[in-house]
Design an enzyme around this catalytic site. Sequence first.
Site, mmCIF file in Angstrom:
data_model
loop_
_atom_site.group_PDB
_atom_site.id
_atom_site.type_symbol
_atom_site.label_atom_id
_atom_site.label_comp_id
_atom_site.label_asym_id
_atom_site.label_seq_id
_atom_site.Cartn_x
_atom_site.Cartn_y
_atom_site.Cartn_z
ATOM 1 N N LYS A 13 40.462 82.113 32.047
ATOM 2 C CA LYS A 13 39.976 81.353 30.888
ATOM 3 C C LYS A 13 38.876 80.359 31.298
ATOM 4 O O LYS A 13 38.743 80.031 32.487
ATOM 5 C CB LYS A 13 41.154 80.607 30.234
ATOM 6 N N TYR A 53 43.622 87.606 19.853
ATOM 7 C CA TYR A 53 44.955 87.035 19.639
ATOM 8 C C TYR A 53 45.682 87.660 18.454
ATOM 9 O O TYR A 53 46.902 87.568 18.373
ATOM 10 C CB TYR A 53 44.885 85.512 19.506
ATOM 11 N N ARG A 118 52.518 88.882 35.003
ATOM 12 C CA ARG A 118 53.182 87.791 34.270
ATOM 13 C C ARG A 118 53.970 86.899 35.232
ATOM 14 O O ARG A 118 54.019 85.679 35.072
ATOM 15 C CB ARG A 118 54.132 88.347 33.201
ATOM 16 N N ARG A 135 49.890 79.087 36.904
ATOM 17 C CA ARG A 135 49.949 77.961 35.962
ATOM 18 C C ARG A 135 50.781 76.805 36.513
ATOM 19 O O ARG A 135 50.559 75.646 36.144
ATOM 20 C CB ARG A 135 50.526 78.433 34.629
ATOM 21 N N ASN A 155 45.736 76.560 30.218
ATOM 22 C CA ASN A 155 46.659 77.173 31.186
ATOM 23 C C ASN A 155 46.017 78.270 32.030
ATOM 24 O O ASN A 155 46.694 79.141 32.556
ATOM 25 C CB ASN A 155 47.940 77.644 30.479
ATOM 26 N N HIS A 158 45.045 84.264 30.828
ATOM 27 C CA HIS A 158 45.789 85.067 29.857
ATOM 28 C C HIS A 158 46.205 86.354 30.548
ATOM 29 O O HIS A 158 45.430 86.911 31.322
ATOM 30 C CB HIS A 158 44.926 85.424 28.641
ATOM 31 N N GLU A 169 44.598 95.298 24.226
ATOM 32 C CA GLU A 169 43.695 94.265 24.749
ATOM 33 C C GLU A 169 42.617 94.863 25.651
ATOM 34 O O GLU A 169 41.462 94.431 25.608
ATOM 35 C CB GLU A 169 44.511 93.214 25.511
HETATM 36 P P1 GDP Z 1 51.138 83.560 26.942
HETATM 37 O O1 GDP Z 1 51.304 85.036 26.736
HETATM 38 O O2 GDP Z 1 52.020 82.988 27.996
HETATM 39 O O3 GDP Z 1 49.698 83.146 27.119
HETATM 40 O O4 GDP Z 1 51.606 82.879 25.594
HETATM 41 P P2 GDP Z 1 51.538 83.379 24.064
HETATM 42 O O5 GDP Z 1 50.941 84.748 23.972
HETATM 43 O O6 GDP Z 1 52.869 83.159 23.468
HETATM 44 O O7 GDP Z 1 50.550 82.328 23.438
HETATM 45 C C1 GDP Z 1 49.181 82.458 23.569
HETATM 46 C C2 GDP Z 1 48.554 81.086 23.488
HETATM 47 O O8 GDP Z 1 48.977 80.435 22.293
HETATM 48 C C3 GDP Z 1 48.971 80.150 24.616
HETATM 49 O O9 GDP Z 1 48.152 80.288 25.777
HETATM 50 C C4 GDP Z 1 48.838 78.787 23.947
HETATM 51 O O10 GDP Z 1 47.502 78.359 23.991
HETATM 52 C C5 GDP Z 1 49.211 79.054 22.499
HETATM 53 N N1 GDP Z 1 50.622 78.749 22.288
HETATM 54 C C6 GDP Z 1 51.671 79.573 22.461
HETATM 55 N N2 GDP Z 1 52.825 78.980 22.194
HETATM 56 C C7 GDP Z 1 52.526 77.718 21.819
HETATM 57 C C8 GDP Z 1 53.326 76.571 21.427
HETATM 58 O O11 GDP Z 1 54.541 76.607 21.351
HETATM 59 N N3 GDP Z 1 52.618 75.427 21.127
HETATM 60 C C9 GDP Z 1 51.267 75.353 21.196
HETATM 61 N N4 GDP Z 1 50.669 74.197 20.905
HETATM 62 N N5 GDP Z 1 50.505 76.402 21.576
HETATM 63 C C10 GDP Z 1 51.118 77.563 21.883
HETATM 64 MG MG MG Z 2 50.639 86.354 25.158
#
Ligand code: GDP
Ligand code: MG
Length: 200
Positions: A13, A53, A118, A135, A155, A158, A169
């Site tokens: 990112k 997304y 992951r 992370r 973070n 992705h 993706e």
């Molecule tokens: P990842 O697969 O670990 O990146 O997480 P997700 O796919 O669930 O979420 C994608 C992105 O959405 C994350 O990198 C965060 O920026 C945002 N996000 C996800 N869950 C949360 C949450 O509970 N709170 C907030 N503020 N942002 C979130």
């Molecule tokens: Mg995700």
Amino acid sequence: MVNKSEKTLVLIKPDAVQRTLIGEIIQRFERIGLKLAAMKMTVASGDHIEKHYTLDPEWRRKVGEKTIKNYKEKGQNPPSEDPIEISQPVLEGLVKFMSAGPLIAMVWEGAHAVKIVRKLVGGTEPLASDVGTIRGDYVLDSYEMSDTDGRAIRNLVHASGSSEEAEMEINHWFSQNEIISYRLVQDEILYDVNLDGILD
Ligand code: GDP
Ligand code: MG
């Protein structure tokens, strides 16, 4: 049977590019034995990020539910009880963040690529992600801080969450002719059954 050519999408990112962590991050995927199948540096449009997304039509609901749960676990009231509504500012923050500067898109390949990546990347919130993960080791952001400041959590990476997500993706970021199929010398040691090619 295990698919030894499983593929997953990784994005370094814009925050990781700014933190000059490109090499550190790539090194972790290289040294575990995964193979780089495609890579490009680009400044993504907001539209491209929004599509990334929302490739999964359930993404808004899932992230909304996760966000509500996170608020409640901290004993706080979520700004809304509706997962779709609460996902909107999260998505807007992500669009702004992910198109703010160059990022690196990559496809990594190997046995269990999705799960291995992951594991190396760690949990979504850096404050809670394990030490030893990308992370967990390289950034200190939290939901509390990012929500208060009205921005996406920084973070660094992705990574696709499942093979189905990975396929969608990868197609979103790369055309088929950008994904290179080739052999690495180390494939012998990682996958060869007999190890009969080492000695003369
Ligand atoms: P990842 O697969 O670990 O990146 O997480 P997700 O796919 O669930 O979420 C994608 C992105 O959405 C994350 O990198 C965060 O920026 C945002 N996000 C996800 N869950 C949360 C949450 O509970 N709170 C907030 N503020 N942002 C979130
Ligand atoms: Mg995700």
